[in-house]
Design a protein around this motif. Sequence first.
Motif, PDB file in Angstrom:
ATOM      1  N   ASP A 237      37.661 -20.598   6.639  1.00  0.00           N
ATOM      2  CA  ASP A 237      38.102 -21.523   5.586  1.00  0.00           C
ATOM      3  C   ASP A 237      37.959 -20.982   4.172  1.00  0.00           C
ATOM      4  O   ASP A 237      37.958 -21.758   3.220  1.00  0.00           O
ATOM      5  CB  ASP A 237      37.337 -22.867   5.661  1.00  0.00           C
ATOM      6  CG  ASP A 237      37.540 -23.530   7.012  1.00  0.00           C
ATOM      7  OD1 ASP A 237      36.564 -24.080   7.561  1.00  0.00           O
ATOM      8  OD2 ASP A 237      38.672 -23.449   7.542  1.00  0.00           O
ATOM      9  N   SER A 238      37.832 -19.717   3.996  1.00  0.00           N
ATOM     10  CA  SER A 238      37.683 -19.205   2.627  1.00  0.00           C
ATOM     11  C   SER A 238      39.039 -18.801   2.072  1.00  0.00           C
ATOM     12  O   SER A 238      39.994 -18.540   2.811  1.00  0.00           O
ATOM     13  CB  SER A 238      36.732 -18.010   2.616  1.00  0.00           C
ATOM     14  OG  SER A 238      37.314 -16.936   3.317  1.00  0.00           O
ATOM     15  N   LYS A 239      39.098 -18.738   0.764  1.00  0.00           N
ATOM     16  CA  LYS A 239      40.307 -18.255   0.096  1.00  0.00           C
ATOM     17  C   LYS A 239      40.214 -16.734   0.048  1.00  0.00           C
ATOM     18  O   LYS A 239      39.131 -16.184  -0.153  1.00  0.00           O
ATOM     19  CB  LYS A 239      40.348 -18.840  -1.327  1.00  0.00           C
ATOM     20  CG  LYS A 239      41.690 -18.711  -2.018  1.00  0.00           C
ATOM     21  CD  LYS A 239      41.751 -19.595  -3.277  1.00  0.00           C
ATOM     22  CE  LYS A 239      41.005 -19.017  -4.468  1.00  0.00           C
ATOM     23  NZ  LYS A 239      41.682 -17.891  -5.131  1.00  0.00           N
ATOM     24  N   GLU A 241      39.936 -13.282  -1.366  1.00  0.00           N
ATOM     25  CA  GLU A 241      39.395 -12.911  -2.677  1.00  0.00           C
ATOM     26  C   GLU A 241      38.862 -11.489  -2.679  1.00  0.00           C
ATOM     27  O   GLU A 241      38.070 -11.104  -1.808  1.00  0.00           O
ATOM     28  CB  GLU A 241      38.247 -13.876  -2.990  1.00  0.00           C
ATOM     29  CG  GLU A 241      37.863 -13.907  -4.447  1.00  0.00           C
ATOM     30  CD  GLU A 241      36.749 -14.929  -4.682  1.00  0.00           C
ATOM     31  OE1 GLU A 241      36.303 -15.558  -3.692  1.00  0.00           O
ATOM     32  OE2 GLU A 241      36.342 -15.077  -5.829  1.00  0.00           O
ATOM     33  N   TYR A 286      38.101 -13.359   3.443  1.00  0.00           N
ATOM     34  CA  TYR A 286      39.369 -14.017   3.763  1.00  0.00           C
ATOM     35  C   TYR A 286      39.212 -14.864   5.008  1.00  0.00           C
ATOM     36  O   TYR A 286      38.256 -14.694   5.780  1.00  0.00           O
ATOM     37  CB  TYR A 286      40.478 -12.983   3.970  1.00  0.00           C
ATOM     38  CG  TYR A 286      40.438 -12.304   5.330  1.00  0.00           C
ATOM     39  CD1 TYR A 286      39.474 -11.346   5.624  1.00  0.00           C
ATOM     40  CD2 TYR A 286      41.356 -12.629   6.318  1.00  0.00           C
ATOM     41  CE1 TYR A 286      39.420 -10.739   6.866  1.00  0.00           C
ATOM     42  CE2 TYR A 286      41.318 -12.023   7.568  1.00  0.00           C
ATOM     43  CZ  TYR A 286      40.351 -11.074   7.836  1.00  0.00           C
ATOM     44  OH  TYR A 286      40.317 -10.472   9.071  1.00  0.00           O
ATOM     45  N   SER A 287      40.174 -15.793   5.190  1.00  0.00           N
ATOM     46  CA  SER A 287      40.232 -16.495   6.470  1.00  0.00           C
ATOM     47  C   SER A 287      41.669 -16.483   7.009  1.00  0.00           C
ATOM     48  O   SER A 287      41.878 -16.396   8.207  1.00  0.00           O
ATOM     49  CB  SER A 287      39.724 -17.935   6.342  1.00  0.00           C
ATOM     50  OG  SER A 287      40.474 -18.618   5.350  1.00  0.00           O
ATOM     51  N   GLN A 288      42.649 -16.525   6.110  1.00  0.00           N
ATOM     52  CA  GLN A 288      44.044 -16.520   6.545  1.00  0.00           C
ATOM     53  C   GLN A 288      44.638 -15.132   6.377  1.00  0.00           C
ATOM     54  O   GLN A 288      44.631 -14.574   5.277  1.00  0.00           O
ATOM     55  CB  GLN A 288      44.860 -17.522   5.697  1.00  0.00           C
ATOM     56  CG  GLN A 288      44.432 -18.974   5.889  1.00  0.00           C
ATOM     57  CD  GLN A 288      44.540 -19.388   7.336  1.00  0.00           C
ATOM     58  OE1 GLN A 288      45.557 -19.152   7.994  1.00  0.00           O
ATOM     59  NE2 GLN A 288      43.478 -19.984   7.856  1.00  0.00           N
ATOM     60  N   ASP A 291      47.369 -14.648   3.599  1.00  0.00           N
ATOM     61  CA  ASP A 291      46.851 -14.515   2.223  1.00  0.00           C
ATOM     62  C   ASP A 291      46.262 -13.129   2.004  1.00  0.00           C
ATOM     63  O   ASP A 291      46.395 -12.549   0.918  1.00  0.00           O
ATOM     64  CB  ASP A 291      45.758 -15.552   1.942  1.00  0.00           C
ATOM     65  CG  ASP A 291      46.293 -16.969   2.068  1.00  0.00           C
ATOM     66  OD1 ASP A 291      45.472 -17.877   2.330  1.00  0.00           O
ATOM     67  OD2 ASP A 291      47.521 -17.148   1.923  1.00  0.00           O
TER      68      ASP A 291
END
Lengths: 305, 360
Positions: A237-239, A241, A286-288, A291
């Motif tokens: 669930d992280s953005k 970065e 990251y999670s996705q 992204d």
Amino acid sequence: MIISQLDFSELAARLRGSGLRIRTGSINFRIISSLPSIAQGIHLLYPDYPLVEEDAFIDFTVEVNKATGMRRWLRPQVKFTYEGVEPFGALPVAQAFPMLEWAMNWCISTQSHHFLSLHAAVLEREGCAVILPAPPGSGKSTLCAGLASRGWRLLSDELTLISLKDGLITPLGRPISLKNQSLEVIRQFYPDAVLNQVTHDTSKGSISHLKIPPGHVAQLEQRARPRWVVFPKYVPDSKAELTLRSKANSLLELGRNSFNYHVLGQAGFELLADVISASDCYDFRYSQLEDAVTLFDELALKEHP
Amino acid sequence: MSVNLLSQLLVQSGTAPELSLAQWETILGQTRKSRLLGRLAQHFLSQQWLISVPQQPRQYLEGALRLIDRQHHEVRWEVQCIRQALKDVDTPVVMLKGAAYFVAGLPPRDGRLFSDIDIMIRRDRIAEVESALYRCGWISEERDAYNQHYYREWMHEIPPLRHVRRNTVIDVHHTITPPTSRFKVDGAELLQHIQAVDARGDLFILNPPDMVLHSAVHLFQEGEFGHGLRDLLDLKDLLEHFQQQADFWPHLFQRASELKLQIPLFHALFHIQRLFDVAAPAQWTQQVAECAPAAPARIAMAWLLGLALRPDHPSCDTHWTGLARWLLYLRSHFLRMPLHLVVPHLLRKAYMGYFPEKNL
């Protein structure tokens, strides 16, 4: 001549006989095995790799075959033999193909001291390489597979080989190993993925190998210079970065992630220092995967606008 | 690839040999297995032949040189640590085998990789030495109670000690062969003739004849020939080096007689001549012959050792190699222990080999 130009029975016959001579990046292997799963795995994952001529040099001969002895009827096992010795313990026969991949990596990481070898993935974009060192479970392989399917050329998913002579990175380009949840993520992300059959219950869980795009195999002779060192970490669930990190600390961490740094002494240290000074060093969470790829593409764009 | 080609390669000089890539592949395999890659690389370096080696095999020779360079660096430090750990124990500390070649700068040191460090001390100081090493971080490798007993009671040794941080191993001896052995030697006799390595006077090596005899008896009494060829090469180096000293050969034969080690010396000289064409000067031929065991033993051993001394690599194996090695392994046990100890010991080792997990 490439592997796919052999029909399957010829491929299997060479493996059973005097060995299949195959070139992976800059290393020539002779592979000996009577196991069907090995022939099938090679047929599926290595069709574009060149065969090595009869009179050329072979760096390593690896033999992966059924273990003999009392246990072979109870629970068949497979063993890796190198120069008449077995460097690993025997494994269940279902793990033959992963064992072959581990064996090939072992040969290189323990004996190729003309390189500084790192336990890290490495990919390239327009001549610049990003090195992804990471302990198991950090999501490095998933990230590596994701990037390789979106325009980043795979140099290696496990072994980064840096030349002691000129500091350039030499590709190995073998199939990308993926574990557990990674497999499902990649199947979704990369619909054209060609994956070997999954081996369950290994020491790392469920494992499979992903075929790398044929275009990448064609470029395996092309080396790259290090430009980024990114330490990835999958955080749910992280953005996505990227954060700059200390170069000094990054140098030490690369040393810790190296197979033969301790052998190379001062030369190894100086090489790492060169790699670090030429590179921007980041922590990455990251999670996705989508992204993550976007962020890496932005990094490349900054380098070559 | 015959073993004689490899042996020749390791000792010849002059023009660089021309070898095909296939031959290089085999040589690399043989030398890796018999721990001679470093030595081969060192030899090519000193003969200035490296430049003539094709790039692919040359990378592995150069890699071996890096490995050795690094290791010598580490051994230097290790010796320092041992000296420091034992400085207050009332015993000379005598370096043996590889460690001795290293500290004394003897020819076998070049191109050699070291595993354990072997030292010899006074028999009555074993307990103090073990304690001193323990205080500095070396602990016993051996967890199995049976093996501990084997070492202490029968071999009169302590099991190898491993350093907790550096992971290096030290093997502490009080003589050069097991006391139960057919070729037993009293350590005190050897300690009478040791030589100091430098002016500090805290580190020693055996005198030249004793060093040669130790190498010979160790090789021909041991059961494991994985690095037999390497050890024989070391011995050859020692002989070529020491015979520059006046009276070396008469001293060697005299000492062999005093320590009753003529038979191992004979075997050593026989195979060194056979493989490397290096022999004692002609005037000593009679003396050498007098060292030989009776004909049946001499012939059998020549055959067994001839096979066992090949590099332990599939390319060198014949149908008989496995049998030869096994017979020599058995022989080594009979030499080291009397019959009533050997049989139960070997049975137990076989059992432990079959069920290794139970014995961890």
